[in-house]
Design a protein around this motif. Sequence first.
Motif, PDB file in Angstrom:
ATOM      1  N   LEU A  68       0.852  -1.187   0.000  1.00 44.64           N
ATOM      2  CA  LEU A  68       0.000   0.000   0.000  1.00 44.64           C
ATOM      3  C   LEU A  68       0.884   1.230   0.000  1.00 44.64           C
ATOM      4  CD1 LEU A  68      -2.806   1.256   0.183  1.00 44.64           C
ATOM      5  CD2 LEU A  68      -2.636   1.143   2.663  1.00 44.64           C
ATOM      6  N   ASP A  69       0.722   2.057  -0.996  1.00 51.16           N
ATOM      7  CA  ASP A  69       1.528   3.269  -1.143  1.00 51.16           C
ATOM      8  C   ASP A  69       0.606   4.476  -1.043  1.00 51.16           C
ATOM      9  OD1 ASP A  69       3.499   5.075  -1.573  1.00 51.16           O
ATOM     10  OD2 ASP A  69       3.758   4.654  -3.715  1.00 51.16           O
ATOM     11  N   ILE A  70       0.863   5.346  -0.053  1.00 49.33           N
ATOM     12  CA  ILE A  70       0.030   6.520   0.142  1.00 49.33           C
ATOM     13  C   ILE A  70       0.689   7.772  -0.416  1.00 49.33           C
ATOM     14  CG2 ILE A  70      -1.014   5.534   2.221  1.00 49.33           C
ATOM     15  CD1 ILE A  70       0.759   7.362   3.892  1.00 49.33           C
ATOM     16  N   ASN A  71       1.794   7.618  -1.126  1.00 49.98           N
ATOM     17  CA  ASN A  71       2.488   8.762  -1.690  1.00 49.98           C
ATOM     18  C   ASN A  71       1.922   9.098  -3.056  1.00 49.98           C
ATOM     19  OD1 ASN A  71       4.196   8.969   0.527  1.00 49.98           O
ATOM     20  ND2 ASN A  71       5.695   7.549  -0.360  1.00 49.98           N
ATOM     21  N   GLY A  72       2.078  10.351  -3.424  1.00 46.65           N
ATOM     22  CA  GLY A  72       1.588  10.811  -4.704  1.00 46.65           C
ATOM     23  C   GLY A  72       2.556  10.499  -5.829  1.00 46.65           C
ATOM     24  N   VAL A  73       2.295  11.150  -6.960  1.00 48.27           N
ATOM     25  CA  VAL A  73       3.129  10.898  -8.136  1.00 48.27           C
ATOM     26  C   VAL A  73       4.545  11.414  -7.927  1.00 48.27           C
ATOM     27  CG1 VAL A  73       3.353  11.358 -10.600  1.00 48.27           C
ATOM     28  CG2 VAL A  73       1.074  11.013  -9.598  1.00 48.27           C
ATOM     29  N   GLN A 146       8.156  21.478  19.168  1.00 45.22           N
ATOM     30  CA  GLN A 146       9.041  20.314  19.080  1.00 45.22           C
ATOM     31  C   GLN A 146       8.388  19.189  18.289  1.00 45.22           C
ATOM     32  OE1 GLN A 146      10.385  19.030  22.921  1.00 45.22           O
ATOM     33  NE2 GLN A 146      11.865  17.549  22.087  1.00 45.22           N
ATOM     34  N   ILE A 147       7.081  18.988  18.470  1.00 46.12           N
ATOM     35  CA  ILE A 147       6.376  17.961  17.695  1.00 46.12           C
ATOM     36  C   ILE A 147       6.415  18.290  16.202  1.00 46.12           C
ATOM     37  CG2 ILE A 147       4.100  16.966  17.261  1.00 46.12           C
ATOM     38  CD1 ILE A 147       3.509  17.232  20.220  1.00 46.12           C
ATOM     39  N   ASN A 148       6.269  19.564  15.873  1.00 48.58           N
ATOM     40  CA  ASN A 148       6.320  19.973  14.471  1.00 48.58           C
ATOM     41  C   ASN A 148       7.698  19.725  13.867  1.00 48.58           C
ATOM     42  OD1 ASN A 148       5.164  21.566  12.102  1.00 48.58           O
ATOM     43  ND2 ASN A 148       6.921  22.838  12.641  1.00 48.58           N
ATOM     44  N   ASP A 149       8.744  19.951  14.656  1.00 43.21           N
ATOM     45  CA  ASP A 149      10.108  19.798  14.133  1.00 43.21           C
ATOM     46  C   ASP A 149      10.507  18.335  13.961  1.00 43.21           C
ATOM     47  OD1 ASP A 149      10.325  22.541  14.104  1.00 43.21           O
ATOM     48  OD2 ASP A 149      11.309  22.665  16.061  1.00 43.21           O
ATOM     49  N   VAL A 150      10.119  17.484  14.891  1.00 39.63           N
ATOM     50  CA  VAL A 150      10.601  16.103  14.867  1.00 39.63           C
ATOM     51  C   VAL A 150       9.646  15.139  14.173  1.00 39.63           C
ATOM     52  CG1 VAL A 150      11.880  16.479  16.997  1.00 39.63           C
ATOM     53  CG2 VAL A 150       9.590  15.506  17.115  1.00 39.63           C
ATOM     54  N   ASN A 157       8.032  16.065   4.398  1.00 42.75           N
ATOM     55  CA  ASN A 157       9.193  16.109   3.504  1.00 42.75           C
ATOM     56  C   ASN A 157       9.724  14.715   3.175  1.00 42.75           C
ATOM     57  OD1 ASN A 157       9.130  18.943   3.498  1.00 42.75           O
ATOM     58  ND2 ASN A 157      10.394  19.049   5.344  1.00 42.75           N
ATOM     59  N   GLN A 158       8.917  13.676   3.369  1.00 40.80           N
ATOM     60  CA  GLN A 158       9.255  12.299   3.031  1.00 40.80           C
ATOM     61  C   GLN A 158      10.410  11.760   3.859  1.00 40.80           C
ATOM     62  OE1 GLN A 158       9.917  11.993  -1.205  1.00 40.80           O
ATOM     63  NE2 GLN A 158       8.642  13.763  -1.588  1.00 40.80           N
ATOM     64  N   GLY A 159      10.635  12.348   5.026  1.00 43.30           N
ATOM     65  CA  GLY A 159      11.728  11.872   5.860  1.00 43.30           C
ATOM     66  C   GLY A 159      11.379  10.655   6.686  1.00 43.30           C
ATOM     67  N   MET A 160      10.097  10.382   6.897  1.00 41.76           N
ATOM     68  CA  MET A 160       9.668   9.236   7.690  1.00 41.76           C
ATOM     69  C   MET A 160       8.245   8.868   7.316  1.00 41.76           C
ATOM     70  SD  MET A 160       9.090  11.036  11.447  1.00 41.76           S
ATOM     71  CE  MET A 160      10.859  11.327  11.607  1.00 41.76           C
ATOM     72  N   ALA A 165       6.410   8.928  12.245  1.00 48.11           N
ATOM     73  CA  ALA A 165       6.065  10.292  12.659  1.00 48.11           C
ATOM     74  C   ALA A 165       5.237  10.278  13.938  1.00 48.11           C
ATOM     75  CB  ALA A 165       5.311  11.004  11.540  1.00 48.11           C
ATOM     76  N   PHE A 166       4.313   9.335  14.057  1.00 45.62           N
ATOM     77  CA  PHE A 166       3.510   9.239  15.274  1.00 45.62           C
ATOM     78  C   PHE A 166       4.385   8.909  16.483  1.00 45.62           C
ATOM     79  CE2 PHE A 166       1.178   6.568  18.303  1.00 45.62           C
ATOM     80  CZ  PHE A 166       0.167   7.442  18.680  1.00 45.62           C
TER      81      PHE A 166
END
Length: 284
Positions: A68-73, A146-150, A157-160, A165-166
């Motif tokens: 299952l891929d939730i990323n866009g094009v 801090q929650i917004n940064d980490v 930005n596709q970092g995680m 993220a949760f």
Amino acid sequence: MTKSRVRTLAAALLLSGGLIAAGASSATAAAPTSITAAAFTTSVSAGVQAPTAPVAPQAPADAGSVSLDINGVDGKPSQSITIIIALTILSVAPALLLLTTAFTKILIVLGLTRNALGLTGTPPNQVLAGLALFLTMFVMAPTFSQINDVAIQPYLNQGMTATQAFEAGSVPLKEFMLKQTRPEELALMTKAADRELPATREETPLTTLVPAFALSELRSAFIIGFVIFIPFLVIDIVVSGALMSLGMMMLPPVTVALPFKLLLFVMVDGWGLIIKSLVSSYTG
């Protein structure tokens, strides 16, 4: 018989014979041609094909696995998935606001202060709720940042992934709640859940930490409310004793004590002291 009559009779016989012959030929042409049984069997058997043997089904190449891929094009999170996640967060936002932030404690203290003054409708509930909301944002601003940064920005930005993220975003929130939660409440909720005590406080799951934090906040709010009620209770006792000594028993003591309560509250800058005490209970 004359020759003319003989000719007429011969012409009539010839004409009737021609008509009979024409009718017979037309009837013969209109009659359907008969089809023999052998020809019919041959034509039917020529259009029927013998059935073929069924083909055995083949197993898919990726049997037992689902991707299952939730990323866009472009590789970023899909806009539809982002909207769904935002709507889900908004649906549970009231519960998160009440049970994981300072909103409950601040609102209860402000409500108890209004009751201690003897004012049932002033300030209105909307004013108290709005003041509690903005004070909560002020107190929780470092945690939210801090929650917004980490968590939030790395996910966008596709970092995680969403799960990562949760987990990363829950760490600052757990740190905030653990600072405000007493060990007694943690032990109570752990025992109620029939679990073993974790080795460290940081290993406490959210399912245990959230109700323990809410109980601690209620306890702290009632303690602050008790301290606020004491000076106003003294004023009520003094006013009631003065009215009894003057024989003015028919005059409600609450009506007489209200101006003195308001005067005392304004002279000591009551709202400023209460808000300062609430904020310092989290930041101090």
